[in-house]
Write an enzyme that holds these catalytic residues in place. Structure first.
Site, PDB file in Angstrom:
ATOM      1  N   CYS A   1     -10.595   2.831   0.328  1.00  0.00           N
ATOM      2  CA  CYS A   1      -9.274   3.313   0.398  1.00  0.00           C
ATOM      3  C   CYS A   1      -8.715   2.728   1.669  1.00  0.00           C
ATOM      4  O   CYS A   1      -9.580   2.522   2.640  1.00  0.00           O
ATOM      5  CB  CYS A   1      -9.346   4.436   0.755  1.00  0.00           C
ATOM      6  SG  CYS A   1      -7.992   5.218   0.907  1.00  0.00           S
TER       7      CYS A   1
ATOM      8  N   HIS B   1      -7.493   3.086   3.364  1.00  0.00           N
ATOM      9  CA  HIS B   1      -6.863   3.245   5.281  1.00  0.00           C
ATOM     10  C   HIS B   1      -8.030   4.304   5.942  1.00  0.00           C
ATOM     11  O   HIS B   1      -8.218   3.413   6.887  1.00  0.00           O
ATOM     12  CB  HIS B   1      -6.576   5.066   4.968  1.00  0.00           C
ATOM     13  CG  HIS B   1      -4.909   4.817   4.422  1.00  0.00           C
ATOM     14  ND1 HIS B   1      -4.476   4.600   3.147  1.00  0.00           N
ATOM     15  CD2 HIS B   1      -3.573   5.494   5.345  1.00  0.00           C
ATOM     16  CE1 HIS B   1      -3.050   4.694   3.085  1.00  0.00           C
ATOM     17  NE2 HIS B   1      -2.915   5.153   4.778  1.00  0.00           N
TER      18      HIS B   1
ATOM     19  N   CYS C   1      -4.199  -1.884  -1.703  1.00  0.00           N
ATOM     20  CA  CYS C   1      -4.350  -0.356  -1.836  1.00  0.00           C
ATOM     21  C   CYS C   1      -5.267  -0.302  -3.433  1.00  0.00           C
ATOM     22  O   CYS C   1      -5.000  -1.014  -4.390  1.00  0.00           O
ATOM     23  CB  CYS C   1      -3.301   0.436  -1.719  1.00  0.00           C
ATOM     24  SG  CYS C   1      -3.074   2.257  -2.483  1.00  0.00           S
TER      25      CYS C   1
ATOM     26  N   ASP D   1       0.697  -1.321   0.105  1.00  0.00           N
ATOM     27  CA  ASP D   1      -0.378  -0.067   0.110  1.00  0.00           C
ATOM     28  C   ASP D   1       1.286   1.132  -0.443  1.00  0.00           C
ATOM     29  O   ASP D   1       1.545   1.096   0.146  1.00  0.00           O
ATOM     30  CB  ASP D   1      -1.110   0.040   1.291  1.00  0.00           C
ATOM     31  CG  ASP D   1      -2.003   1.372   1.449  1.00  0.00           C
ATOM     32  OD1 ASP D   1      -2.146   1.954   0.098  1.00  0.00           O
ATOM     33  OD2 ASP D   1      -2.363   1.616   2.432  1.00  0.00           O
ATOM     34  N   SER D   2       0.566   2.048   0.117  1.00  0.00           N
ATOM     35  CA  SER D   2       1.382   3.443   0.058  1.00  0.00           C
ATOM     36  C   SER D   2       1.696   3.893   1.303  1.00  0.00           C
ATOM     37  O   SER D   2       2.246   5.087   1.781  1.00  0.00           O
ATOM     38  CB  SER D   2       0.161   4.929  -0.486  1.00  0.00           C
ATOM     39  OG  SER D   2      -0.641   5.123   0.052  1.00  0.00           O
TER      40      SER D   2
ATOM     41  N   GLY E   1      -3.122   9.336  -3.825  1.00  0.00           N
ATOM     42  CA  GLY E   1      -4.844   9.824  -4.153  1.00  0.00           C
ATOM     43  C   GLY E   1      -4.066  10.632  -5.339  1.00  0.00           C
ATOM     44  O   GLY E   1      -5.199  11.025  -5.726  1.00  0.00           O
TER      45      GLY E   1
ATOM     46  N   GLU F   1      -2.390   8.660   7.971  1.00  0.00           N
ATOM     47  CA  GLU F   1      -0.398   9.342   8.035  1.00  0.00           C
ATOM     48  C   GLU F   1       0.235   9.969   8.985  1.00  0.00           C
ATOM     49  O   GLU F   1       1.418   9.472   9.199  1.00  0.00           O
ATOM     50  CB  GLU F   1      -0.187   9.440   6.445  1.00  0.00           C
ATOM     51  CG  GLU F   1      -0.709   8.159   5.349  1.00  0.00           C
ATOM     52  CD  GLU F   1      -0.319   6.504   5.819  1.00  0.00           C
ATOM     53  OE1 GLU F   1       1.461   6.756   6.207  1.00  0.00           O
ATOM     54  OE2 GLU F   1      -0.621   5.675   5.391  1.00  0.00           O
TER      55      GLU F   1
HETATM   56  N1  DGL Z   1      -4.912   3.124   1.017  1.00  0.00           N
HETATM   57  C1  DGL Z   1      -4.370   3.551  -0.932  1.00  0.00           C
HETATM   58  C2  DGL Z   1      -6.345   3.557  -0.901  1.00  0.00           C
HETATM   59  O1  DGL Z   1      -7.126   1.842  -0.918  1.00  0.00           O
HETATM   60  C3  DGL Z   1      -4.889   5.084  -1.086  1.00  0.00           C
HETATM   61  C4  DGL Z   1      -3.972   5.663   0.460  1.00  0.00           C
HETATM   62  C5  DGL Z   1      -3.485   7.420  -0.842  1.00  0.00           C
HETATM   63  O2  DGL Z   1      -4.007   8.236  -0.704  1.00  0.00           O
HETATM   64  O3  DGL Z   1      -1.900   6.403  -1.028  1.00  0.00           O
HETATM   65  O4  DGL Z   1      -6.972   4.037  -1.674  1.00  0.00           O
END
Ligand code: DGL
Length: 262
Positions: free
Chosen positions: A182, A184, A75, A12-13, A45, A151
């Site tokens: 997402c 997160h 992600c 993931d990011s 994103g 984050e």
């Molecule tokens: N966790 C990521 C997702 O599922 C994206 C978060 C980001 O913008 O880096 O889309």
């Protein structure tokens, strides 16, 4: 090494994919996992499709070089570019969008589903297209600011206010199911359910774990040993910050290590 014993690569990011990894470990306690949090390039994103696809290629290549037997793109923003990862290998690659959508479609009664995701995911219309194919009216909402909030380790009352204010935009849209599009965002489950009581929320972790089970099985890739698997965590960002923002992740794992991935 026997292919079945090789680790599963997950990325993931940032910390969002750990919500998926948690479910994978629960379902496959004897598997070994390598997780990459691409925090050096987070957030995805707000990046262009081309930049995101390049990160997908770089991280997938890193994992393949570590000899993973399968890749889980934990992600959604990166999953939009799953074909780029698939073009690098004949090993199974799993994304978040299809399994999560499928679960949400099973749950809706009034055929209206909200999708909270990053701007890049919403702009790709990946969720909207799949939902529309099933006769569902999507209610998309880009909430990339939640990623930066999480984050940065932000928590507390102000988060509740930020989430409630944002979700006001869809509180009267009439959906009965909401997708955390997402990875997160399922970390904001208490705040989201407080703001939108009565809406069923679907996170990516469980549907993705079920799909992985099917895929490992079909490819005869399940690890058949009885001992507990190892979990390695890497960040392309700061190890100190990663350890701080990953504190809530309760599965046993090796200390977070830094890696450079160009
Ligand atoms: N966790 C990521 C997702 O599922 C994206 C978060 C980001 O913008 O880096 O889309």
């Amino acid at each position: 090494m026997c292919e079945r014993k090789q680790p599963i690569g997950v990325f993931d990011s940032g910390i969002g994919g750990l919500t998926v990894l948690e479910q994978l470990i629960k379902k496959f306690p004897n598997e070994n996992f390598i997780y990459v949090a691409d925090q050096g390039s987070c957030p995805y994103g707000t990046k262009s499709p081309c930049e995101i696809a390049e990160r997908v290629e770089s991280i997938t290549s890193f994992l393949l070089a570590r000899n993973v037997k399968a890749v889980v793109i934990a992600c959604n923003t990166a999953s939009v570019h799953i074909e780029r990862a698939k073009s690098l290998t004949s090993k199974p690659v799993i994304g978040m969008i299809e399994p999560t959508c499928e679960r949400a479609v099973q749950l809706t009664e009034n055929k209206k589903i909200a999708v909270l995701a990053t701007a890049a995911t919403i702009e790709s219309r990946a969720y909207q297209k799949l939902l529309e194919k099933s006769g569902i009216t999507p209610v998309p909402l880009a909430c990339g600011e939640f990623v930066e909030l999480l984050e940065s380790g932000f928590c507390g009352l102000s988060v509740e206010d930020i989430v409630r204010n944002k979700l006001r935009q869809i509180e009267n849209a009439g959906m009965d199911v909401l997708i955390y599009g997402c990875t997160h965002f399922s970390l904001l489950e208490p705040q989201v359910t407080k703001a939108l009581g009565g809406v069923k929320c679907v996170a990516c972790g469980q549907p993705a774990a079920e799909l992985l089970e099917k895929v490992l099985n079909e490819n005869r890739l399940e690890n058949t040993v009885n001992s507990k698997g190892k979990v390695e965590l890497y960040t392309t960002g700061s190890v100190i910050k990663a350890a701080e923002t990953m504190k809530w992740f309760s599965c046993p794992h090796a200390p977070v290590r830094h890696i450079e991935i160009e």
